[in-house]
Write a protein that holds these residues in place. Structure first.
Motif, short mmCIF file in Angstrom:
data_model
loop_
_atom_site.label_atom_id
_atom_site.label_comp_id
_atom_site.label_asym_id
_atom_site.label_seq_id
_atom_site.Cartn_x
_atom_site.Cartn_y
_atom_site.Cartn_z
N PRO A 223 0.81 -1.22 0.00
CA PRO A 223 0.00 0.00 0.00
C PRO A 223 0.84 1.27 0.00
CG PRO A 223 -0.88 -1.58 1.55
CD PRO A 223 0.41 -2.15 1.08
N ALA A 224 2.00 1.24 0.65
CA ALA A 224 2.85 2.43 0.67
C ALA A 224 3.34 2.74 -0.74
CB ALA A 224 4.02 2.23 1.62
N ALA A 227 0.53 4.18 -2.70
CA ALA A 227 0.33 5.60 -2.39
C ALA A 227 1.32 6.46 -3.16
CB ALA A 227 0.48 5.82 -0.88
N THR A 240 0.06 17.85 -10.59
CA THR A 240 0.20 18.16 -9.17
C THR A 240 1.69 18.30 -8.84
OG1 THR A 240 0.15 15.81 -8.70
CG2 THR A 240 -1.91 17.01 -8.43
N SER A 241 1.97 18.66 -7.60
CA SER A 241 3.36 19.01 -7.30
C SER A 241 3.97 18.16 -6.18
CB SER A 241 3.42 20.48 -6.89
OG SER A 241 2.53 20.71 -5.83
N PHE A 242 3.42 16.97 -5.94
CA PHE A 242 3.89 16.18 -4.80
C PHE A 242 5.41 15.98 -4.81
CE2 PHE A 242 -0.49 14.52 -5.48
CZ PHE A 242 -1.04 15.07 -4.34
N LYS A 247 7.81 22.83 -8.56
CA LYS A 247 6.61 23.41 -7.97
C LYS A 247 6.61 23.27 -6.45
CE LYS A 247 3.98 22.01 -12.05
NZ LYS A 247 2.96 21.04 -12.50
N LEU A 253 10.69 12.39 -0.71
CA LEU A 253 9.59 11.68 -0.06
C LEU A 253 9.17 10.45 -0.87
CD1 LEU A 253 7.69 11.70 2.36
CD2 LEU A 253 6.05 12.96 0.98
N PHE A 257 8.53 6.44 0.23
CA PHE A 257 7.40 5.57 -0.12
C PHE A 257 7.89 4.34 -0.87
CE2 PHE A 257 4.45 9.40 0.03
CZ PHE A 257 3.80 8.95 1.15
N VAL B 38 -3.19 0.98 5.32
CA VAL B 38 -1.80 1.44 5.18
C VAL B 38 -1.70 2.49 4.06
CG1 VAL B 38 0.58 0.75 4.75
CG2 VAL B 38 -0.92 -0.74 6.05
N ILE B 39 -2.55 2.38 3.03
CA ILE B 39 -2.53 3.41 1.98
C ILE B 39 -2.89 4.76 2.60
CG2 ILE B 39 -3.59 4.26 -0.15
CD1 ILE B 39 -3.82 1.63 -1.19
N SER B 42 -0.15 6.04 4.66
CA SER B 42 0.91 6.63 3.83
C SER B 42 0.53 8.03 3.41
CB SER B 42 1.16 5.78 2.59
OG SER B 42 1.35 4.45 2.93
N PHE B 43 -0.70 8.21 2.97
CA PHE B 43 -1.13 9.54 2.56
C PHE B 43 -1.10 10.50 3.75
CE2 PHE B 43 -3.73 7.68 -1.15
CZ PHE B 43 -2.71 7.95 -2.04
N GLY B 46 2.42 11.39 4.54
CA GLY B 46 2.87 12.33 3.51
C GLY B 46 2.34 13.72 3.80
N ILE B 49 4.18 15.32 6.70
CA ILE B 49 5.54 15.73 6.33
C ILE B 49 5.48 16.99 5.47
CG2 ILE B 49 7.55 15.07 4.95
CD1 ILE B 49 6.98 12.16 6.00
N TYR B 50 4.60 17.00 4.50
CA TYR B 50 4.48 18.19 3.65
C TYR B 50 4.12 19.42 4.48
CZ TYR B 50 4.70 15.59 -0.76
OH TYR B 50 5.11 14.84 -1.82
N THR B 52 4.53 20.06 7.63
CA THR B 52 5.52 20.55 8.58
C THR B 52 6.78 21.05 7.90
OG1 THR B 52 6.19 18.25 8.85
CG2 THR B 52 4.78 19.18 10.58
N THR B 53 7.00 20.71 6.63
CA THR B 53 8.27 21.11 6.02
C THR B 53 8.10 22.15 4.91
OG1 THR B 53 8.15 19.29 4.44
CG2 THR B 53 9.38 18.89 6.47
N GLY B 131 -0.20 23.96 -5.57
CA GLY B 131 0.83 23.63 -4.59
C GLY B 131 0.53 22.34 -3.84
N LEU B 132 1.34 22.12 -2.82
CA LEU B 132 1.20 20.88 -2.05
C LEU B 132 -0.09 20.86 -1.24
CD1 LEU B 132 4.88 20.51 -0.91
CD2 LEU B 132 3.62 18.98 -2.42
N GLY B 135 -2.84 19.89 -3.67
CA GLY B 135 -2.65 18.49 -4.07
C GLY B 135 -3.05 17.52 -2.98
N THR B 136 -2.54 17.75 -1.77
CA THR B 136 -2.84 16.80 -0.69
C THR B 136 -4.31 16.88 -0.29
OG1 THR B 136 -1.98 18.44 0.83
CG2 THR B 136 -0.55 16.59 0.32
N LEU B 139 -6.25 15.04 -2.90
CA LEU B 139 -5.88 13.63 -2.87
C LEU B 139 -6.56 12.91 -1.71
CD1 LEU B 139 -3.91 11.42 -4.05
CD2 LEU B 139 -2.38 12.04 -2.22
N HIS C 126 14.72 19.62 7.11
CA HIS C 126 14.31 20.75 7.94
C HIS C 126 14.01 20.36 9.37
CE1 HIS C 126 13.80 22.75 4.10
NE2 HIS C 126 13.28 21.62 3.72
#
Lengths: 559, 200, 318
Positions: A223-224, A227, A240-242, A247, A253, A257, B38-39, B42-43, B46, B49-50, B52-53, B131-132, B135-136, B139, C126
């Motif tokens: 699953p990871a 993702a 998108t910009s993941f 971007k 990251l 994954f 788990v998917i 993971s999201f 992600g 992390i996005y 916080t950073t 931007g992120l 996107g997130t 998603l 970071h």
């Protein structure tokens, strides 16, 4: 007693596979786990040959330092496809095939828990293969970003088309992932719920343990990757910009994954091979498996530990120091349960009465290769050494020793060992031995020279290299061609034995195990009567029965 | 005599054991849901992390997310977990009409949730490529919405099946699995709501 | 166990130890020259691992080989071996010994890593989590340790598809060859303009991925004058393999001279293997493969170097 349904059906010995009246079932949507197992094995072997062909073209390019045989883009596409085909279309499916064939027989079940799901999972494999290989036909060619598909390289789309090699590759990997999850759910349920009476956890053959351990990894790891793959697909198709640094995305990251699954994926492949070794050594050494319980439990320990080692692929990726040190330690810890297994196998062989039939030769060769790759693996886990050899041919040498030297050897061993059971025919021992020696020598010649080349600083994935590396590459290329040749006696052996080999008895190796108690090939529903297991699986030299005999007056113990 | 008896009992146990298909299916379904979670995990990681950073988390011109309507949506979706539970209880008592009534109520609540989300999406000033953050956001909510949609689809199938005569003679695995799936989708939404709307 | 068995085992272990030690010494010759202070540390660690690894490998394979040679079943011997199912003491020992070894290797590796300290003061990630390992510099044993302790002003390293450009900010000099003074701590700022590249100098045993949108601080100490190869180590697309250049380590005087000379030159177009090959494909002088991302134009620098080694081979080809 009278209400046992199978008795009313009556047991008719299954006609031999390959007999004219029933070869068609291998091309049908059969729900028999034995048919599906063979379908997996044969299909994936075809992809093994295709992946091998790609490798030989690459070795042809690398026999000279310049990029002169094929264009660089073609070389890059070939190594991408070589890795993807070998992993997603050969190693994973062939092991799923062996598990499919053997697990229900070994635990005393009539089939997998979900036979239709099983068939559906198999038929996705050819779809994955066609999708992946069809990318050779689209403009721009197949994905050229490697099987790891790191962004931003994988996001670069030279043709600008929406349907490009990278997108097809992602779709193929996604379908392969769905198929693997379906298989994993099926295996875990089968092993948890379908065991014969008396088949307690610590009476399961180690192969069943290792399949369970491997499929659990699929369940938590895949699953990871899914993702990450979905996010990558959106980056390519929707913009998108993941993972796109232009971007503001974070390409590293994706690596997390990817490796969170793809490192444990190595254990998905190697664990069942540990199981194969554990099945084969006792049979051909005529001794019980040394430390059976510890060997079984160590498989589950590997499942757990392998979930926390992935960053060792990323020491050079700008990983902070604390992470480098932490994952160095966890990675090295994998050596402990693995070492336990290796020592247990050596102790099993020691003092036995060895017979060097082809399965035993492949298992022994695989064990030696595996020990070597394990030692280079610990070297790679050490951060300072890895900073030098990471992304060099040293790594390529290391994992080919694992994947070819140990895993493919284990698969060959398993195919020879269970060939009489699957087909009801004996293979030709002479051709088998020839196959072994060609493969063993080819493996050393192909992959050993990669280590010095890597230590000298030859990066992997290169279409051209500095002339100082030519010597090692010529050797490796010759080894590669030899490995290509080595498949010929195997194919000849398998095809001719299946058609006209000597009929095999139920138990040609005098092996202990439920699968050896039924005829070769086994009847459609495997067992006339579900056996009641009363002993641990490796009772060599002990003269005790594995299962309760019919109408026994003394019941050894309740189920 | 006793051993004869125990043998035949054991054999029978073996037969039952083998034909416990619903039990196997439920076990397999739970294994599948664990894997599916788990998917989401993971999201979620992600996303964390996005968030916080990333220096400029919110796209230009976006102040944050409106929480009032999503909160009502959340209440509706979470309550539907109780409603589907009542439906299941009715089925266990063989009250088919009670089951159908509450089952349809669950479907209505799920559909309201999807409708609410569609309204929210259409009113937002940022898109999936913003931007992120954009996107997130799309998603996570989109992937969850897909699960809600799947849940409603499964519920529709179960509803139609409930009209087949003798459908529940072999057990009610389908209904139980759908219900479990629905609880799963709910729990995921609670985490998602906290991550996206509460933690701004 | 009788005394003879013990003696035989001891002799075998001794023999293995001697061979393993010899292998460990051989390991030094498997590397490029030791051109940085860090390379000595890495080579020592690797030699240690080879010694240990050889001992284990030879021990295991030797045992297997003995069994294969001397413990075969007779042709008509269909009996089983002794039914030994395990030995708790033995199993505890062979779990504990690897565990101890692993901890030892990890501790030693940590120590070496700590001494290398190749990461400069700026961490890439970071999240500021505890960092205990940025301490001593790599070369306390070097004679010029005073000079070593004071890193040079940071040299900018620009990676793009598919060329390396080095910029010396103090003199505003650009070059496609990396020139470094010997026996001085050197600081680099790694930057990428497109994809992830890998900065790799085998003779220094050092490697670091160069990640777009990040400036990565990287420190090390060259200790041997000469010319070495710098390679892109992380796959970066079509012309990845051609993304190589030279690193020239010079005496401080030569280095200063080179900088002064380079500063006086007007920037010219440097030879770039990727751009050259791509142009030949456009001109249909080479067989075309699939469409590629076009390479960035060949860099314009003060010091264009003398061309890469690979192009000499290519020119002679057709």
């Amino acid at each position: 007693m009278t209400n046992i349904p199978i008795e009313s059906i009556g047991v008719v010995a299954q006609p031999r596979p390959g007999a004219p009246d029933n070869w068609r079932r291998f091309f049908s949507f059969s729900t028999d786990h034995k048919v599906i197992g063979i379908q997996y094995i044969v299909t994936s072997f075809i992809f093994f040959l295709i992946g091998g062909l790609f490798a030989m073209i690459m070795r042809g390019e690398l026999i000279t330092p310049d990029a002169d045989l094929i264009d660089r883009t073609i070389y890059n596409a070939l190594f991408t496809m070589h890795g993807s085909v070998m992993l997603f279309l050969w190693t994973f499916p062939v092991l799923v095939g062996l598990g499919n064939y053997l697990v229900p027989l070994m635990i005393g079940a009539r089939d997998m828990a979900f036979p239709r799901l099983n068939a559906a999972a198999f038929w996705m494999v050819p779809v994955v293969g066609i999708l992946m290989l069809s990318s050779f036909l689209v403009p721009g060619g197949p994905s050229q970003s490697g099987w790891w598909a790191y962004p931003p390289v994988s996001l670069q789309n030279p043709t600008g088309n929406l349907i490009n090699g990278q997108v097809l590759w992602l779709l193929a990997v996604a379908i392969s992932g769905v198929s693997s999850i379906m298989g994993a759910v099926n295996f875990v349920t089968t092993i948890a719920k379908m065991r014969a009476p008396g088949m307690t956890l610590f009476r399961m053959p180690v192969f069943v343990w290792t399949v369970l351990a491997a499929q659990l990894i699929q369940l938590y790891g895949l699953p990871a990757l899914t993702a990450g793959a979905v996010m990558l697909l959106f980056d390519i198709t929707l913009g998108t910009s993941f993972f796109n640094p232009d971007k503001g995305g974070n390409p590293v990251l994706y690596q997390h994954f990817f490796w969170f699954y793809s490192h444990p994926a190595v254990y998905v492949m190697v664990l069942p091979v540990f199981g194969i070794f554990s099945e084969i050594f006792p049979v051909y050494a005529r001794k019980p498996l040394f430390g059976y319980r510890v060997v079984s439990v160590s498989a589950i320990v590997i499942t757990i530990v392998s979930g926390v080692v992935w960053v060792h692929h990323m020491y050079a990726s700008g990983t902070p120091g604390w992470m480098r040190m932490l994952f160095m330690f966890t990675t090295m810890c994998v050596a402990v349960p693995t070492g336990v297994k290796v020592f247990a196998w050596v102790a099993t062989i020691w003092g036995g009465k060895l017979r060097l039939d082809t399965p035993m030769l492949f298992a022994l060769g695989g064990l030696i290769n595996f020990v070597f790759s394990g030692i280079t693996g610990v070297m790679l886990a050490s951060v300072p050494v890895d900073i030098h050899v990471n992304n060099t041919y040293f790594v390529v040498g290391h994992f080919h020793y694992v994947i070819y030297g140990a895993i493919v050897f284990g698969i060959y061993a398993a195919i020879y060992h269970w060939f009489p059971k699957m087909t009801g025919r004996m293979y030709y021992e002479g051709l088998g031995k020839l196959h072994f020696w060609l493969t063993f020598i080819g493996t050393q010649l192909n992959f050993l020279p990669m280590h010095p080349a890597g230590l000298m600083g030859m990066p992997r994935r290169v279409a051209s290299y500095d002339p100082e590396f030519a010597f090692w590459n010529v050797l490796a290329s010759l080894g590669g061609f030899l490995l290509g040749m080595s498949t010929l006696p195997f194919i000849l052996n398998m095809v001719s034995s299946w058609i006209q080999g000597k009929p095999a008895p139920a138990n040609p190796w005098r092996a202990i195990g439920l699968e050896w108690l039924v005829s070769s090939p086994p009847p459609v529903e495997n067992f006339e009567e579900i056996p009641v297991v009363i002993a641990e699986p490796y009772g060599y030299g002990k003269n005790e029965p594995l299962i309760e005999t019919k109408h026994s007056e003394e019941l050894a113990e309740p189920a | 005599m006793t051993s004869e008896l125990s043998i035949s009992q054991e054999k029978e146990a073996a037969v039952v054991h083998e034909h416990d298909e619903a039990g196997n299916s439920m076990f397999g379904f739970i294994v599948f849901l664990l894997s599916e979670s788990v998917i989401f995990l993971s999201f979620f990681s992600g996303y964390v992390i996005y968030k916080t950073t990333t220096a400029d988390w919110l796209p230009a011109g976006v102040a944050g997310l409106e929480t009032r309507e999503p909160f009502i949506n959340t209440i509706v979706l979470v309550s539907s977990s109780f409603v589907i539970y009542i439906a299941e209880r009715f089925l266990h008592r063989d009250n088919l009409w009670g089951f159908r009534a509450f089952w349809i109520a669950t479907m209505a609540m799920g559909s309201y949730f999807l409708y609410g989300q569609a309204v929210e999406w259409s009113g937002l000033s940022f898109g999936v490529t913003s931007g992120l953050f954009g996107g997130t956001f799309y998603l996570l909510t989109g992937f969850h919405g897909l699960h809600v949609f799947t849940g409603i689809l499964l519920q529709t199938i179960m509803l139609i099946r409930s009209f087949l005569p003798g459908n529940y003679e072999k057990g009610s695995f389908g209904v139980e699995a759908t219900s479990l799936f629905w609880h799963f989708v709910d729990v995921i939404w609670i985490i998602l709501f906290i991550l996206i709307y509460v933690w701004q | 166990m009788n005394i003879r068995t013990v003696l035989t085992l001891a002799a075998a272990a001794l023999l293995l130890a001697v061979i393993s030690f010899w292998m460990g010494q051989q390991a030094y010759s498997w590397f490029p020259p030791q051109a940085s202070a860090e390379s000595k540390l890495v080579d020592d660690l690797f030699s240690f691992l080879v010694t240990l690894g050889s001992f284990i490998f030879l021990g295991v394979t030797g045992t297997i080989l003995y069994s294969v040679l001397f413990q075969r079943a007779g042709k008509y011997d269909f009996s089983d071996g002794p039914p030994i199912e395990g030995n708790i003491t033995l199993e505890v020992v062979w779990t504990a010994v690897p565990l101890v070894l692993v901890i030892w290797i990890a501790a030693y590796s940590y120590q070496i890593y700590d001494q290398m300290a190749v990461r400069g003061p700026m961490e890439l990630v970071h999240l500021h989590l505890p960092m205990g390992m940025e301490s001593a510099y790599a070369a306390p044993t070097e004679p010029d340790s005073a000079a070593v302790a004071d890193p040079l002003e940071a040299i900018e390293v620009h990676a793009k598809q598919w060329s390396w450009v080095f910029r010396y900010p103090e003199q505003d000099v650009t070059s496609t060859e990396l020139h470094l003074p010997v026996d001085r701590r050197v600081r680099l700022m790694l930057e990428s303009e497109d994809v992830i590249h890998g900065f790799y100098i085998p003779a220094f045993r050092l490697k670091q991925d160069v990640i777009p949108n990040h400036v990565i601080d990287f420190e090390f100490t060259p200790i041997r004058t000469g010319k070495y190869r710098l390679r892109d180590s992380l796959y970066s697309g079509t012309y990845f393999a051609a993304m190589q250049t030279d690193v020239v380590v010079q005496s401080p005087e030569d280095y200063r001279q080179w900088l002064a000379d380079a500063a006086a030159q007007t920037p010219t177009v440097a030879y770039n293997q990727a751009a050259f090959e791509y142009q030949r494909i456009i001109d249909k002088a080479l067989i075309r493969g699939w469409k590629s991302i076009p390479p960035a134009p060949a860099p314009v620098v003060n010091y264009p170097g003398i061309g890469s080694r690979a192009d000499e081979g290519l020119d002679s080809e057709k």
